[in-house]
Motif scaffolding. Structure first.
Motif, short mmCIF file in Angstrom:
data_model
loop_
_atom_site.label_atom_id
_atom_site.label_comp_id
_atom_site.label_asym_id
_atom_site.label_seq_id
_atom_site.Cartn_x
_atom_site.Cartn_y
_atom_site.Cartn_z
N PHE A 191 0.84 -1.21 0.00
CA PHE A 191 0.00 0.00 0.00
C PHE A 191 0.87 1.25 0.00
CE2 PHE A 191 -4.34 -1.49 0.56
CZ PHE A 191 -4.19 -2.75 1.08
N GLY A 192 1.40 1.57 -1.21
CA GLY A 192 2.28 2.74 -1.30
C GLY A 192 3.69 2.39 -0.89
N LYS A 193 4.16 1.26 -1.33
CA LYS A 193 5.52 0.79 -1.01
C LYS A 193 6.16 0.17 -2.25
CE LYS A 193 3.71 0.75 3.37
NZ LYS A 193 2.27 0.74 3.76
N SER A 194 7.48 0.39 -2.39
CA SER A 194 8.26 -0.31 -3.41
C SER A 194 8.58 -1.71 -2.89
CB SER A 194 9.57 0.44 -3.66
OG SER A 194 10.37 0.35 -2.46
N LEU A 195 9.15 -2.53 -3.75
CA LEU A 195 9.57 -3.87 -3.31
C LEU A 195 10.50 -3.75 -2.10
CD1 LEU A 195 10.01 -6.90 -3.47
CD2 LEU A 195 11.78 -6.47 -5.22
N GLU A 196 11.46 -2.83 -2.21
CA GLU A 196 12.45 -2.66 -1.13
C GLU A 196 11.75 -2.26 0.17
OE1 GLU A 196 15.41 -3.65 -1.30
OE2 GLU A 196 16.10 -2.88 0.65
N HIS A 197 10.81 -1.32 0.05
CA HIS A 197 10.07 -0.88 1.25
C HIS A 197 9.36 -2.07 1.90
CE1 HIS A 197 9.75 3.26 -0.89
NE2 HIS A 197 10.75 3.30 -0.03
N ASN A 198 8.71 -2.90 1.07
CA ASN A 198 7.99 -4.06 1.60
C ASN A 198 8.95 -5.05 2.28
OD1 ASN A 198 5.30 -3.36 0.77
ND2 ASN A 198 5.86 -3.91 -1.34
N LEU A 199 10.07 -5.30 1.66
CA LEU A 199 11.05 -6.24 2.23
C LEU A 199 11.59 -5.71 3.56
CD1 LEU A 199 12.96 -7.18 -1.06
CD2 LEU A 199 11.43 -8.67 0.27
N VAL A 200 11.88 -4.42 3.63
CA VAL A 200 12.41 -3.83 4.87
C VAL A 200 11.35 -3.88 5.96
CG1 VAL A 200 13.15 -1.65 5.93
CG2 VAL A 200 14.12 -2.36 3.74
N LEU A 201 10.11 -3.58 5.61
CA LEU A 201 9.04 -3.62 6.61
C LEU A 201 8.87 -5.04 7.16
CD1 LEU A 201 6.43 -1.24 4.96
CD2 LEU A 201 7.53 -0.90 7.21
N LEU A 202 8.86 -6.02 6.28
CA LEU A 202 8.72 -7.41 6.76
C LEU A 202 9.91 -7.81 7.62
CD1 LEU A 202 7.26 -9.08 3.55
CD2 LEU A 202 6.14 -8.95 5.81
N SER A 203 11.09 -7.36 7.19
CA SER A 203 12.29 -7.70 7.96
C SER A 203 12.27 -7.07 9.35
CB SER A 203 13.53 -7.23 7.17
OG SER A 203 14.62 -7.06 8.04
N HIS A 204 11.55 -5.97 9.49
CA HIS A 204 11.48 -5.25 10.77
C HIS A 204 10.12 -5.40 11.44
CE1 HIS A 204 15.05 -3.45 8.97
NE2 HIS A 204 15.42 -3.14 10.19
N THR A 205 9.43 -6.52 11.19
CA THR A 205 8.14 -6.77 11.83
C THR A 205 8.25 -6.64 13.35
OG1 THR A 205 7.44 -8.24 10.05
CG2 THR A 205 6.34 -8.51 12.17
N GLU A 206 9.38 -7.07 13.88
CA GLU A 206 9.60 -7.06 15.34
C GLU A 206 9.44 -5.64 15.91
OE1 GLU A 206 12.49 -9.92 16.20
OE2 GLU A 206 10.97 -10.45 17.69
N HIS A 207 9.80 -4.63 15.10
CA HIS A 207 9.72 -3.24 15.55
C HIS A 207 8.29 -2.90 15.97
CE1 HIS A 207 10.56 1.13 15.58
NE2 HIS A 207 9.35 1.23 15.06
N PHE A 208 7.32 -3.37 15.21
CA PHE A 208 5.92 -3.06 15.51
C PHE A 208 5.45 -3.85 16.73
CE2 PHE A 208 5.42 -0.40 11.91
CZ PHE A 208 6.28 -0.90 10.96
N LYS A 209 5.98 -5.07 16.85
CA LYS A 209 5.67 -5.90 18.02
C LYS A 209 6.20 -5.23 19.28
CE LYS A 209 4.53 -10.11 19.63
NZ LYS A 209 3.39 -10.95 19.26
#
Ligand code: 7PV
Length: 277
Positions: A191-209
């Motif tokens: 939702f308004g993210k490049s591939l890189e943005h999506n990969l970084v967000l998934l890699s940092h899921t713990e941050h939201f937790k």
């Protein structure tokens, strides 16, 4: 054990839970609106429940990139009959994927167990409707609007920007009387993210937790899987499972997917092994 109430049912969110996607839109991006009729929606719902879904997510507005907006009455006409029919026939948590105050209100009255808003209650009246509904709410990050969100999305730091935004929505919700314990966060993959943005967000899921919230991830069959594997939308199951497995190891506990059985079985083993002392 960390129980969260979803209407008249509760889930232990220390365990993974699969949210089965039920698109009741003619142009949904991946199943081409094949569940436009009530019967096929109920058949798909029954299948996903039998396969082990904990939640059925009903969406009457397609929010995929380029989707055309729907009117409130279109959304009401698509969602409410399906919600009512599911509640009559099945004992399952139904989440409603909506940003529209009237849909939030009516859905809560008809027994929805979760409000899933890709616009994080930004629409006029949505916050008040959700606060009154006394239901858990998934707050998701979207940059821009579906029609243009994928045109060169840019962030100074995508994890910081997305978490700052979601925390600002948490503050607004708390001010409106919504306790934090009712909130689930979602980075909004695609939702308004490049591939890189999506990969970084998934890699940092713990941050939201670590912000103190349960995390929902919706990556199923999305473009980022296709970008990595160069596969069409109907061949993205294994890549989707890999992305969800990675997000699980980083703390995500609700997974919004098209393919319920593969994810239920994958997550059963992952959670059993993770819990072994
Ligand atoms: N909480 C939550 N709710 C959701 N509802 C949807 S609908 C999917 C819309 C879509 C389709 C395809 C792409 S793309 N271009 O990345 O393939 C983006 C958005 N998704 C999510 C999600 O993630 N979380």
């Amino acid at each position: 054990m960390s129980l969260m109430l979803f209407g008249d049912k509760s889930l232990d969110l220390s365990l993974p839970h699969v949210m089965g996607i039920l698109n009741v839109t003619p142009d949904s991006f991946s199943d081409g609106g094949s569940f436009s009729s009530l019967d096929s929606a109920l058949f798909q719902t029954q299948k996903m429940i039998r396969e082990g879904a904990s939640i059925i997510d009903v969406g009457g507005e397609s929010t995929r990139p380029g989707a055309t907006p729907v009117t409130m009455s279109q959304e009401l006409d698509r969602v409410l009959p399906v919600l009512e029919a599911i509640k009559e026939r099945f004992d399952i948590i139904v989440s409603v994927d909506t940003s529209t105050p009237e849909v939030i209100r009516e859905s809560a009255t008809l027994g929805a167990g979760l409000i899933n808003d890709v616009r994080a209650l930004e629409r006029a009246g949505a916050l008040e409707a959700a606060a009154q509904a006394d239901l858990p709410i998934c707050l998701m990050h979207m940059k821009g609007v579906p029609q243009t969100m994928q045109v060169k999305p840019d962030y100074s730091s995508v994890v910081a920007d997305v978490s700052d935004y979601l925390m600002s929505r948490v503050v607004v919700c708390e001010a409106a009387g919504v306790e934090r314990s009712r909130l689930i966060l979602d980075p909004g993959i695609g939702f308004g993210k490049s591939l890189e943005h999506n990969l970084v967000l998934l890699s940092h899921t713990e941050h939201f937790k670590r912000l103190g919230f349960d995390v929902l991830i919706g990556v199923s069959r999305k473009t980022m899987i296709g970008d990595v594997l160069n596969l069409p939308v109907d061949q993205r199951l294994y890549g989707t499972m890999g992305a969800n497995a990675a997000a699980y190891t980083k703390g995500a506990r609700i997974f919004r997917v098209h393919d319920v059985k593969p994810h239920v079985e994958m997550l059963e083993l992952m959670s059993r092994i993770e819990r072994e002392v």
